[in-house]
Scaffold this motif. Structure first.
Motif, PDB file in Angstrom:
ATOM      1  N   ASP A 166       0.773  -1.280  -0.110  1.00 59.65           N
ATOM      2  CA  ASP A 166      -0.005  -0.002   0.035  1.00 59.65           C
ATOM      3  C   ASP A 166       0.575   1.102  -0.013  1.00 59.65           C
ATOM      4  O   ASP A 166       0.419   2.223  -0.671  1.00 59.65           O
ATOM      5  CB  ASP A 166      -1.016   0.003   1.212  1.00 59.65           C
ATOM      6  CG  ASP A 166      -1.986  -1.040   1.267  1.00 59.65           C
ATOM      7  OD1 ASP A 166      -2.085  -1.751   0.181  1.00 59.65           O
ATOM      8  OD2 ASP A 166      -2.828  -0.969   2.295  1.00 59.65           O
ATOM      9  N   GLU A 167       2.016   1.096   0.622  1.00 59.38           N
ATOM     10  CA  GLU A 167       2.568   2.409   0.986  1.00 59.38           C
ATOM     11  C   GLU A 167       3.395   3.082  -0.402  1.00 59.38           C
ATOM     12  O   GLU A 167       3.865   3.996  -0.602  1.00 59.38           O
ATOM     13  CB  GLU A 167       3.835   2.356   1.865  1.00 59.38           C
ATOM     14  CG  GLU A 167       3.119   2.180   3.449  1.00 59.38           C
ATOM     15  CD  GLU A 167       2.616   0.559   3.814  1.00 59.38           C
ATOM     16  OE1 GLU A 167       3.237  -0.205   3.289  1.00 59.38           O
ATOM     17  OE2 GLU A 167       1.562   0.905   4.543  1.00 59.38           O
ATOM     18  N   ASP A 168       3.468   1.896  -1.441  1.00 60.69           N
ATOM     19  CA  ASP A 168       4.319   2.170  -2.645  1.00 60.69           C
ATOM     20  C   ASP A 168       3.153   2.736  -3.520  1.00 60.69           C
ATOM     21  O   ASP A 168       3.907   3.347  -4.708  1.00 60.69           O
ATOM     22  CB  ASP A 168       4.963   0.781  -3.214  1.00 60.69           C
ATOM     23  CG  ASP A 168       5.919   0.272  -2.302  1.00 60.69           C
ATOM     24  OD1 ASP A 168       6.750   1.019  -1.734  1.00 60.69           O
ATOM     25  OD2 ASP A 168       5.588  -1.003  -2.017  1.00 60.69           O
ATOM     26  N   ILE A 169       2.261   2.752  -3.419  1.00 61.52           N
ATOM     27  CA  ILE A 169       1.275   3.191  -4.438  1.00 61.52           C
ATOM     28  C   ILE A 169       0.882   4.668  -4.333  1.00 61.52           C
ATOM     29  O   ILE A 169       0.621   5.104  -3.253  1.00 61.52           O
ATOM     30  CB  ILE A 169      -0.498   2.247  -4.174  1.00 61.52           C
ATOM     31  CG1 ILE A 169      -0.047   1.063  -4.388  1.00 61.52           C
ATOM     32  CG2 ILE A 169      -1.422   2.911  -5.124  1.00 61.52           C
ATOM     33  CD1 ILE A 169      -1.222   0.146  -4.324  1.00 61.52           C
ATOM     34  N   ILE A 170       1.083   5.184  -5.478  1.00 65.44           N
ATOM     35  CA  ILE A 170       0.908   6.607  -5.682  1.00 65.44           C
ATOM     36  C   ILE A 170      -0.819   6.851  -6.082  1.00 65.44           C
ATOM     37  O   ILE A 170      -1.245   7.910  -5.348  1.00 65.44           O
ATOM     38  CB  ILE A 170       1.753   7.164  -6.918  1.00 65.44           C
ATOM     39  CG1 ILE A 170       3.021   7.149  -6.502  1.00 65.44           C
ATOM     40  CG2 ILE A 170       1.232   8.671  -7.219  1.00 65.44           C
ATOM     41  CD1 ILE A 170       4.120   7.355  -7.572  1.00 65.44           C
ATOM     42  N   GLY A 171      -1.144   6.131  -6.870  1.00 69.04           N
ATOM     43  CA  GLY A 171      -2.507   6.225  -7.309  1.00 69.04           C
ATOM     44  C   GLY A 171      -3.063   5.534  -8.293  1.00 69.04           C
ATOM     45  O   GLY A 171      -2.390   4.414  -8.901  1.00 69.04           O
ATOM     46  N   VAL A 172      -4.290   5.533  -8.954  1.00 67.66           N
ATOM     47  CA  VAL A 172      -4.779   4.762 -10.087  1.00 67.66           C
ATOM     48  C   VAL A 172      -4.878   5.349 -11.392  1.00 67.66           C
ATOM     49  O   VAL A 172      -5.135   6.657 -11.194  1.00 67.66           O
ATOM     50  CB  VAL A 172      -6.139   4.462  -9.441  1.00 67.66           C
ATOM     51  CG1 VAL A 172      -7.516   5.328  -9.292  1.00 67.66           C
ATOM     52  CG2 VAL A 172      -6.719   3.221 -10.335  1.00 67.66           C
ATOM     53  N   TYR A 173      -4.754   4.890 -12.311  1.00 61.74           N
ATOM     54  CA  TYR A 173      -4.560   5.350 -13.670  1.00 61.74           C
ATOM     55  C   TYR A 173      -6.094   6.033 -13.995  1.00 61.74           C
ATOM     56  O   TYR A 173      -7.093   5.168 -13.962  1.00 61.74           O
ATOM     57  CB  TYR A 173      -4.391   4.324 -14.658  1.00 61.74           C
ATOM     58  CG  TYR A 173      -4.395   4.854 -16.234  1.00 61.74           C
ATOM     59  CD1 TYR A 173      -3.787   5.600 -16.853  1.00 61.74           C
ATOM     60  CD2 TYR A 173      -5.556   4.051 -16.900  1.00 61.74           C
ATOM     61  CE1 TYR A 173      -3.958   6.008 -18.212  1.00 61.74           C
ATOM     62  CE2 TYR A 173      -5.602   4.316 -18.195  1.00 61.74           C
ATOM     63  CZ  TYR A 173      -4.912   5.413 -18.826  1.00 61.74           C
ATOM     64  OH  TYR A 173      -5.161   5.606 -20.195  1.00 61.74           O
ATOM     65  N   LEU A 174      -5.949   7.364 -14.483  1.00 61.75           N
ATOM     66  CA  LEU A 174      -7.416   7.818 -14.909  1.00 61.75           C
ATOM     67  C   LEU A 174      -7.537   7.933 -16.504  1.00 61.75           C
ATOM     68  O   LEU A 174      -8.641   7.325 -16.917  1.00 61.75           O
ATOM     69  CB  LEU A 174      -7.682   9.045 -14.215  1.00 61.75           C
ATOM     70  CG  LEU A 174      -7.541   9.443 -12.631  1.00 61.75           C
ATOM     71  CD1 LEU A 174      -7.461  10.819 -12.380  1.00 61.75           C
ATOM     72  CD2 LEU A 174      -8.846   8.772 -12.156  1.00 61.75           C
ATOM     73  N   PHE A 175      -6.509   8.347 -17.122  1.00 58.05           N
ATOM     74  CA  PHE A 175      -6.914   8.517 -18.619  1.00 58.05           C
ATOM     75  C   PHE A 175      -5.466   9.278 -19.134  1.00 58.05           C
ATOM     76  O   PHE A 175      -4.411   9.524 -18.237  1.00 58.05           O
ATOM     77  CB  PHE A 175      -7.817   9.780 -19.009  1.00 58.05           C
ATOM     78  CG  PHE A 175      -7.661  11.148 -18.603  1.00 58.05           C
ATOM     79  CD1 PHE A 175      -6.981  12.268 -19.304  1.00 58.05           C
ATOM     80  CD2 PHE A 175      -7.924  11.275 -17.333  1.00 58.05           C
ATOM     81  CE1 PHE A 175      -7.013  13.426 -18.971  1.00 58.05           C
ATOM     82  CE2 PHE A 175      -7.830  12.783 -16.771  1.00 58.05           C
ATOM     83  CZ  PHE A 175      -7.298  13.783 -17.765  1.00 58.05           C
ATOM     84  N   ARG A 176      -5.361   9.200 -20.425  1.00 55.07           N
ATOM     85  CA  ARG A 176      -4.157   9.601 -21.142  1.00 55.07           C
ATOM     86  C   ARG A 176      -4.265  10.616 -22.269  1.00 55.07           C
ATOM     87  O   ARG A 176      -5.497  10.735 -22.568  1.00 55.07           O
ATOM     88  CB  ARG A 176      -3.259   8.397 -21.441  1.00 55.07           C
ATOM     89  CG  ARG A 176      -4.053   7.862 -22.793  1.00 55.07           C
ATOM     90  CD  ARG A 176      -3.341   6.660 -23.360  1.00 55.07           C
ATOM     91  NE  ARG A 176      -4.100   6.001 -24.424  1.00 55.07           N
ATOM     92  CZ  ARG A 176      -3.637   6.226 -25.655  1.00 55.07           C
ATOM     93  NH1 ARG A 176      -2.711   6.948 -26.055  1.00 55.07           N
ATOM     94  NH2 ARG A 176      -4.364   5.739 -26.769  1.00 55.07           N
ATOM     95  N   ILE A 177      -3.153  11.371 -22.385  1.00 60.36           N
ATOM     96  CA  ILE A 177      -3.188  12.239 -23.457  1.00 60.36           C
ATOM     97  C   ILE A 177      -2.034  11.853 -24.309  1.00 60.36           C
ATOM     98  O   ILE A 177      -1.027  11.877 -24.105  1.00 60.36           O
ATOM     99  CB  ILE A 177      -3.094  13.643 -23.099  1.00 60.36           C
ATOM    100  CG1 ILE A 177      -4.545  14.097 -22.237  1.00 60.36           C
ATOM    101  CG2 ILE A 177      -3.178  14.751 -24.315  1.00 60.36           C
ATOM    102  CD1 ILE A 177      -4.346  15.808 -21.702  1.00 60.36           C
ATOM    103  N   PRO A 178      -2.351  11.253 -25.448  1.00 65.07           N
ATOM    104  CA  PRO A 178      -1.332  10.777 -26.449  1.00 65.07           C
ATOM    105  C   PRO A 178      -0.128  11.792 -26.727  1.00 65.07           C
ATOM    106  O   PRO A 178      -0.625  13.146 -27.032  1.00 65.07           O
ATOM    107  CB  PRO A 178      -2.006  10.290 -27.617  1.00 65.07           C
ATOM    108  CG  PRO A 178      -3.555  10.155 -27.173  1.00 65.07           C
ATOM    109  CD  PRO A 178      -3.596  11.085 -26.255  1.00 65.07           C
TER     110      PRO A 178
END
Length: 159
Positions: free
Chosen positions: A102-114
């Motif tokens: 848990d301590e390593d996780i920054i966050g969850v992927y939301l979206f990308r801009i190519p």
């Protein structure tokens, strides 16, 4: 967002709910490509499941410096009461050789801009290399002067 990244780079997810990262490798192709700018949001760690894409810190080079990695979750297990995540790159043939907590996780992927990430990388290179920046600036100046000189109409001689 830019000001926040300059002055408080590790707190932007907490304060504004997301953070941008440039993807340098093809490990997540075709979902996320090299040069993409991805946005990561705060993760509800208890809601994460296999196949979710997360961004986390990991010392990949064993040099004491954490790199930022974005990979998918293969599995979630508990080892001695500690939640561990096995991750993998979608484009890789094997799971990652490590687990994260848990301590390593920054966050969850939301979206990308190519492709926007390539522009960010270019500007980072320029700011890190003032000589290269100066050479590019000189070349751009010469190019602009040449265009102006070539566009001038020759004065008509004796009318």
């Amino acid at each position: 967002m830019f000001v926040m990244e300059v002055f408080m780079p590790n707190r932007s997810i907490e304060l504004i709910g997301f953070k941008g990262y440039v993807v340098p490798t093809p490990s997540m192709k075709p979902i996320i490509n090299p040069g993409d700018l991805i946005f990561v949001g705060k993760a509800d760690l208890d809601a994460l499941e296999a196949e979710d894409i997360i961004t986390y810190y990991r010392d990949l080079n064993f040099d004491g410096k954490n790199e930022t990695v974005t990979h998918a979750i293969r599995s979630i297990t508990y080892e001695e009461g500690v939640r561990t995540f096995r991750t993998y790159g979608v484009n890789n043939t094997q799971d990652d050789a490590y687990t994260i907590t848990d301590e390593d996780i920054i966050g969850v992927y939301l979206f990308r801009i190519p492709w926007i990430g390539f522009i960010i990388i270019f500007f980072k290179i320029l700011t890190a290399n003032p000589i290269l920046f100066g050479l590019i600036l000189i070349n751009v100046t010469i190019f602009i002067v040449l265009i102006k000189v070539l566009r001038k109409k020759p004065k008509e001689e004796n009318q």
